[in-house]
Design a protein around this motif. Structure first.
Motif, short mmCIF file in Angstrom:
data_model
loop_
_atom_site.label_atom_id
_atom_site.label_comp_id
_atom_site.label_asym_id
_atom_site.label_seq_id
_atom_site.Cartn_x
_atom_site.Cartn_y
_atom_site.Cartn_z
N THR A 50 -5.23 -0.86 8.97
CA THR A 50 -4.74 -0.20 7.76
C THR A 50 -3.86 0.95 8.21
OG1 THR A 50 -6.72 1.20 7.75
CG2 THR A 50 -6.78 -0.81 6.44
N CYS A 59 0.84 -1.21 0.00
CA CYS A 59 0.00 0.00 0.00
C CYS A 59 0.86 1.24 0.00
CB CYS A 59 -0.97 -0.01 1.17
SG CYS A 59 -0.30 0.61 2.73
N ARG A 65 -5.85 5.96 -4.49
CA ARG A 65 -5.30 4.77 -3.79
C ARG A 65 -5.72 4.88 -2.34
NH1 ARG A 65 -1.05 7.88 -5.00
NH2 ARG A 65 -0.23 6.42 -6.55
N MET A 98 -5.09 -0.84 -3.18
CA MET A 98 -4.88 -0.67 -1.74
C MET A 98 -3.64 -1.41 -1.25
SD MET A 98 -8.23 -2.83 -0.56
CE MET A 98 -9.02 -3.82 -1.85
N GLY A 99 -2.78 -1.77 -2.21
CA GLY A 99 -1.56 -2.47 -1.87
C GLY A 99 -1.47 -3.86 -2.45
N GLY A 150 -4.07 0.56 2.45
CA GLY A 150 -4.52 -0.68 3.06
C GLY A 150 -6.03 -0.73 3.18
N CYS A 175 1.00 -4.90 5.28
CA CYS A 175 0.88 -5.49 3.94
C CYS A 175 1.89 -6.59 3.66
CB CYS A 175 1.07 -4.41 2.88
SG CYS A 175 -0.15 -3.09 2.87
#
Length: 1350
Positions: A749, A128, A797, A1040-1041, A800, A165
């Protein structure tokens, strides 16, 4: 804030007093317009407009805000020192005279990148990307301060940086490639990366060498380490304007003078690193700050006998001094123990700025604080020197006297550490929920003088001190007295000392702490550990393991995968397409968007009870705060008061009935975030009809708050069944019952939920951290009661997701929209971590109850499972109804009855979280397998194999399998790679040879049915620009990663047959991506890649038709891609294609297979554990991008390890307040908690005929087999229990914390032996001694029990 010059004000005017701070080689001036309690992070982001430095926890516990500071070195005139700091803790006024470097200064797309940046992107160390700037700056600070890196420094330096992540392994590899002793294969890879992208140093303009150095011969060879342009302040400073006073004295007299000016009713803070605010946030607000950073006398270090440290000496500097003195002075060898212990205090960035004296003052103010500094200094008989503002003399006190001293207008100036006789035995311990960056369950120090020639008799009163027991308990005086004059070689002495200790140690019982039983047992165990370590080889060989702690070696990793070069760039292991912007801080996240003129900020007012009614709300105090604009509540909502459209109402703001503690009551809106947050705390809320909440599944079931989930096959609330279950039980020779509790998990996140709503001419532009823009649009439309077409949602974006931003973030976007509509201006809400964790729900907790019938081989004959899902206060997102299929895993159960039950508790509505329900279902069946194996006294692997499902066999809520890839391919390969049989023997041998350390080895397989739900549809648009043939793709998924943009770009490039550099992915929005579904479950990547492929094929078909026509005219004609595109444009060919991924056109479903072999080691006495080695084999088909897929596997696995071990959630049982609401109490894995040796293999030759370009999804499955950490720990615990004559089954509810591991081992003082032969005559009916059985006066040694339970 623009850079400022340092010229004086206009002639004849006295300019306001200002301080200078240098940021990225530019000076900025701090004056009255800057709040004196503004942290550096807010100054950087809001005033200087440097958003590359991120913010999350504001506690110093996550590392995303790390920057590098260069400050005058007070110990060396004219010198400077460089170190990494947490910008969320340092007050900007305290940084005056310093030079600060942020990630923007290291490198960027214009000037090139620093080698650290290149390494992180080249090793696929970003997903992310939100944590990446902090990771880089942490390592940059270490690199600048030491001049070079070692592999050990890399691991130690990352003790305060969290990443959800990646699983950390690629980050560690990236930075170890720069280490002088780094593995050669990592160095070779770094060379390849550097050759691909030679970066320039931002300071010299030359190619960056990866380290900053000062060279007399050639200063052009690197960055100069000493920043002589830091601006030390040589005069005392007073800012007495406004509500807050700020003093920066230069001398101790100056400090006294400042203290004298403080009135009795004023609240003041003496500031060094300000790190204490991360622990106790409510200690302020203060009316006066006194910064002692410029007082050189407080940095004095006097080396010799005795050793003296000034009060401002940082923990990091103290550790350096201790290391030097321990090596130079024999009577200070004990400082080695302090070095090890102090390195476990907080993290590197906190230790760089936090002073030892500040830590002591935190202990003084909060006696319950388990201060390691206090305890260790107390144990070595350190003396503190104090000064008083009203006196000229100094006072020396010991540490316990200090706690009783009134410190009002007093100051610690130094500590004296005396030498210690070389014959003295000194041990210190800190037992924590995870390896690093965690406060202690219990910490302890032991100083014991013994005579080895006289049976190790204790020759003088020892020192035995503990923390974490009770605010009023420090010295174990009764135990000290009992041990004096006794021999440590006598087992009765050890057992009775432990009993005495068990009686005098009376832990308090606070809901946020570990249980009193564990803390008492831990105190006893640490005494025994100390004694065994002192006795050394005088105890039998198998007992010596009691005297040592688990030692974690340097970690490593291996990755194996096929190189599918026939489809490149699909199949090529390339970094993420966004990684370069992420590692330079150029990637824009929601709160990085510049504020508009007049933009306001919101902060939530939250409930403090879970089950009550609102009686009244008074915001008058808050509204009186300068800068506060409005208070927004339910009455201001023009539409529906819910942020969950289409389901059971989940209110944006409470109207009357409170549903859970932390629920939003209203929103304070102010001109800046800090004012909004401060004012929100001033809103007065009164409650009535307060009741004790139901917080667990068991409590809710007792109240009748449970119901069967809908059976999707029948549409009724009924159980799912396969075969004749009752007949199966009749035939079964063996039957067992059991249950398994599985706890919740915060998504964590790294970017918290946030929203920004801007009024426009046709409605509102909504910027949201959402995984589902379509529903964000619908929710805002419903709340504001306006058409959906007037709401434009855009997402570039998010930092996370993991399911936590599918619907839960709607509360933030809805609240911001209501405020924006009422106030008719832009409104931004960015919650901090504490708010995020309490405002919304997490992963569903589960309870599984089962009955199983099986034959003597362990083969299933019948199984009944009831799974209870805790949905929170509304059952909108329970996953339990989907779990009949996953419950079977890779096994065949001929008679199966599955009852999915939804339970409502008085907690926030729980939500989807990476593999929701599936992981709990797999854990349930694996737990049953382990139970059967224990009953039959078989190897669990045998039971797993005998139950493997065969092809074409009917299954419940799942299609028959074509083949069992686990059985046929993965297990044979895994056993070979993991050397399973050999290591199983090694584990058994280790366990026989070590009484107090045990290892466990386990394999858990995974079948993961991957069905494309028909409602998962996305809008895709591919646009080719005639100017140069470049391509832009917009899709309805959210990056989101997980690498969706990278894979989409690879697919587009492959399908169009162009270089990937020509493809760019644009932001997702609700225009091109109108009506697109949520990105989750790993479906988004697969389906968006499928849609991109279809769209590109359509365009390519049109382009190829033109190409064919051109070649017919001239068969020798050569056309570049760019020329061909221009010809197509001139021929009026549409170079754009939009595709809707209709459910009927989805690819065929497929199965994902994997397995993990994990070896663990536990310290039985403490419960601490080490993940020694993990071997993973996963079938991901023909990988589109092995870097992305391995990153997903490792990240998911480590997230699952956190779920099942350290991520414990606690509530206040009376109020329902969630106590695990920040980095202080909630402990996800760090880089030092992952497997020491992690090996990942993507199953070779596994092309998937059904997936997109023969691939398979990887984002979710690996989390499921992380349950292997529980089964491996079970085997280690069972080994100890069996050694004590107990081979019975025991339930292991998760998370399996350090506390639970120790408690499940059943450690008792009667087991504290010095050889295996001790205590062999223990009576069979012996029961564990509890506190009531410990005699008030311990009798003679001969009368004492010396045995263990048999």
């Amino acid at each position: 804030m623009a850079p400022q010059d340092t010229a004086s004000g206009a002639r004849g005017e006295a300019p306001p007093r200002r301080l200078n701070i240098k940021i990225n080689n530019k000076y900025y001036r701090i004056g009255p317009e800057i709040s004196k309690d503004m942290p550096l992070i807010d100054f950087l982001r809001e005033e200087v407009k440097l958003p590359g430095t991120k913010v999350l926890c504001r506690e110093g516990g996550c590392g995303v805000c790390t920057v590098v500071a260069t400050a005058p070195d007070p110990e060396h005139e004219g010198a400077h020192k460089t170190f990494g700091v947490n910008a969320c803790q340092l007050l900007v006024y305290a940084c005056a005279g310093w030079s600060i470097e942020t990630v923007e200064y290291l490198g960027n797309r214009y000037d090139g990148y620093h080698t650290l940046q290149k390494a992180l992107t080249g090793f696929y160390g970003t997903q992310c990307g939100y944590c990446s700037p902090g990771m880089i700056m942490t390592m940059y600070g270490q690199l600048k301060s030491s001049g070079s890196l070692t592999a050990a420094q890399v691991e130690e330096s990352l003790d305060g940086n969290l990443c959800r992540c990646t699983g950390y392994r690629p980050i560690l590899d990236a930075f170890k490639s720069l280490a002088e002793d780094g593995d050669q294969c990592l160095k070779d890879k770094l060379v390849d990366i550097e050759e691909a992208n030679n970066a320039k140093c931002p300071k010299t303009g030359n190619v960056c060498k990866g380290k900053c150095e000062s060279s007399k011969e050639d200063n052009e060879s690197g960055c100069k380490n000493e920043q002589e342009d830091a601006d030390p302040i040589e005069e005392e400073v007073e800012f007495t304007d406004g509500e807050i006073q700020w003093y920066r004295p230069l001398t101790l007299v100056g400090i006294k003078n400042a203290l004298k000016k403080i009135r009795q009713d004023e609240k003041y803070c003496i500031v060094v690193g300000n790190t204490g605010q991360g622990v106790y946030k409510e200690d302020g607000p203060y009316t006066t700050y006194i910064s002692t950073n410029a007082v050189k006398a407080l940095y004095n270090v006097t080396i010799g006998e005795p050793l003296t440290l000034g009060a401002n000496v940082s923990l990091s500097r103290a550790i350096e001094v201790f290391q030097h003195v321990a090596n130079a002075y024999p009577n200070y060898r004990y400082l080695d123990a302090l070095v090890r212990h102090w390195k476990l205090v907080a993290n590197v960035s906190v230790r760089n700025t936090g002073s030892w004296a500040g830590n002591l003052m935190l202990k003084h103010k909060h006696p319950e604080f388990p201060s390691d500094i206090f305890l260790t200094l107390l144990a070595v008989d350190a003396q503190l020197t104090l000064i008083d503002a009203d006196r000229t003399d100094t006072t020396q006190v010991d540490l316990e006297t200090f706690l009783r001293t009134d410190m009002s207008k007093r100051l610690i100036t130094s500590v004296i550490l005396p030498p210690m006789a070389q014959g003295m035995q000194f041990r210190t311990y800190k037992i924590t929920p995870r390896t690093v960056n965690a406060h202690a369950y219990v910490n302890a120090c032991f100083k014991i003088k013994v005579d080895p020639d006289d049976g190790f008799k204790v020759t003088e009163t020892p020192t035995i001190v503990y923390g974490g027991i009770h605010p009023d308990f420090i010295h174990a005086k009764q135990t000290e007295s009992f041990l004096t004059g006794r021999s440590l070689m006598e087992v009765p002495t050890i057992i009775n000392a432990a009993k005495v200790l068990g009686k005098e140690v009376k832990p308090d019982a606070k809901p946020q702490d570990a249980s009193p039983q564990y803390r008492r047992s831990l105190a006893q165990s640490l005494l025994y550990k100390t004694i065994v370590s002192i006795l050394g080889d005088k105890v039998s060989r198998e007992i010596t393991s009691a005297g040592t702690m688990l030692e974690r070696p340097l970690s490593s990793g291996q990755q194996e995968f096929d190189m599918n070069s026939d489809m490149w760039p699909v199949g090529k292991a390339i970094p993420k397409v966004e990684s370069a912007t992420q590692i330079s801080g150029e990637a824009v996240y929601l709160d990085d968007i510049p504020t508009l003129p007049g933009e306001l900020h919101g902060a939530f007012v939250q409930t403090k009870y879970a089950k009550a009614k609102l009686k009244s709300t008074d915001a008058s105090q808050a509204l009186a705060v300068p800068g506060v604009v409005a208070y927004i509540a339910a009455r201001d909502i023009p539409g529906r008061n819910t942020f969950y459209p289409g389901g059971v109402t989940d209110p944006v703001f409470v109207e009357e009935q409170v549903n859970y503690a932390g629920q939003a009551i209203g929103l304070i809106v102010a001109k800046d975030r800090e004012t909004a947050v401060r004012a929100a705390k001033l809103v007065t809320v009164e409650y009535e009809d307060i009741e004790k909440p139901a917080l667990t599944i068991d409590e809710a079931v007792k109240q009748g708050r449970d119901e069967l989930a809908v059976n999707f096959a029948t549409g009724k609330r009924e159980a799912h069944s396969l075969g004749d279950v009752e007949e199966g039980f009749k035939k079964a020779k063996n039957k067992l019952e059991g249950e398994l509790h599985q706890g919740s998990q915060f998504h964590l996140t790294m970017e918290a939920i946030a929203a920004r709503v801007v009024p426009t001419e046709d409605g509102y532009d909504v910027f949201s951290t959402t995984q589902w823009p379509t529903q964000t649009q619908a929710t805002v439309a419903e709340v504001l009661d306006i058409p959906a077409h007037s709401i434009n949602v855009s997402v570039r974006r998010i930092g996370g997701g993991y399911g936590g931003k599918i619907t839960r973030q709607h509360v933030v976007s809805s609240a911001a929209a209501v405020a924006s509509r009422k106030l008719r201006c832009p409104v931004r809400i960015v919650v901090d971590l504490n708010t995020h964790m309490s405002l919304v729900g997490w992963r569903e907790p589960y309870l599984s109850k089962y009955e199983v019938g099986f034959d003597d081989d362990g083969k299933f004959q019948a199984l009944k499972v009831t799974m209870f899902s805790d949905a929170g206060h509304v059952p909108n997102e329970s996953s339990v109804g989907f779990l009949a299929g996953p419950l079977q895993n890779a096994y065949y159960v001929p008679g199966l009855l599955f009852r999915p039950v939804i339970v409502r508790t008085d907690t926030a509505a729980n939500t989807w979280c990476r593999t929701p329900g599936t992981v709990e279902a797999l854990a349930t069946i694996e737990n049953i397998i382990e139970h059967i194996a224990n009953y039959l006294k078989k190897d669990p692997m045998e039971v797993r194999l005998v139950n493997m499902v065969e092809p074409e066999v009917p299954r419940l809520m799942a299609p028959p399998l074509e083949r069992n890839v686990i059985k046929d391919d993965i297990l044979p390969l895994l056993k070979q790679k993991a050397m399973y049989e050999q290591r199983k023997e090694e584990v058994e041998a280790f366990n026989k040879a070590n009484r107090w350390k045990k290892r466990g080895l386990s394999i858990v397989p995974l079948w993961y049915g991957y069905n494309y739900p028909s409602m998962f549809r996305y809008g895709i648009q591919v646009s080719i620009y005639e100017h140069d043939g470049t391509v832009a793709v917009t899709h309805g998924g959210i990056e989101m990663g997980q690498g969706i943009n990278t894979k989409v770009a690879q697919v587009a490039a492959h399908t169009l047959d162009i270089p990937i550099e020509k493809v760019i992915i644009k932001a997702s929005d609700t225009t091109v991506g109108a009506n697109s579904i949520v990105t989750g479950g790993s479906f988004g990547t697969d389906i968006c890649c499928h849609g991109t492929k279809v769209a590109c094929e359509a365009i390519r078909k049109r382009i190829d038709a033109i190409k064919s026509e051109e070649l017919k005219k001239d068969s020798e004609k050569e056309m570049s891609w760019e020329q061909l595109v221009k010809i197509c444009h001139l021929r009026d060919v549409d170079l754009c294609e939009r595709y809707w991924t209709a459910g009927k056109e989805h690819p065929h479903r497929y199965d994902i297979w994997a397995a993990c072999c994990l070896e663990v080691e536990i310290d039985v006495l403490t419960g601490q554990y080490l993940l020694r080695r993990a071997d993973i084999v996963e079938d991901c088909g023909k990988s589109m991008n092995p870097f992305v897929d391995i990153g997903q596997v490792e990240g998911a696995f480590v997230m699952g390890v956190g779920l099942y071990t350290s991520e414990l959630v606690k509530f206040d049982v009376e109020t329902g307040v969630k106590l695990s609401n920040g980095t202080w109490e909630y402990k996800p894995p760090t880089a030092l908690d992952i497997p020491v040796d992690m090996r990942v293999t993507l199953l070779p030759n596994a092309s998937n005929p059904y997936g997109v370009l023969n691939s398979k999804a990887t984002g979710e499955p690996a989390l499921c087999f992380s349950y292997v950490v529980v089964t491996a720990l079970r085997h280690a615990i069972a080994a100890f229990r069996a050694e004590n004559g107990n081979e019975d089954w025991f339930e292991m509810h998760t998370p399996l914390t350090v506390e639970k591991v120790q408690q499940l081992c059943g450690v008792r003082p009667e087991q504290f032996r010095l050889s295996r032969s001790d205590g062999e005559t223990c009576p069979d009916d012996y029961q564990m001694v509890d506190k009531d059985d410990v005699p008030a006066v311990v009798g003679n040694d001969e009368e004492s029990v010396s045995c263990s339970m048999n």
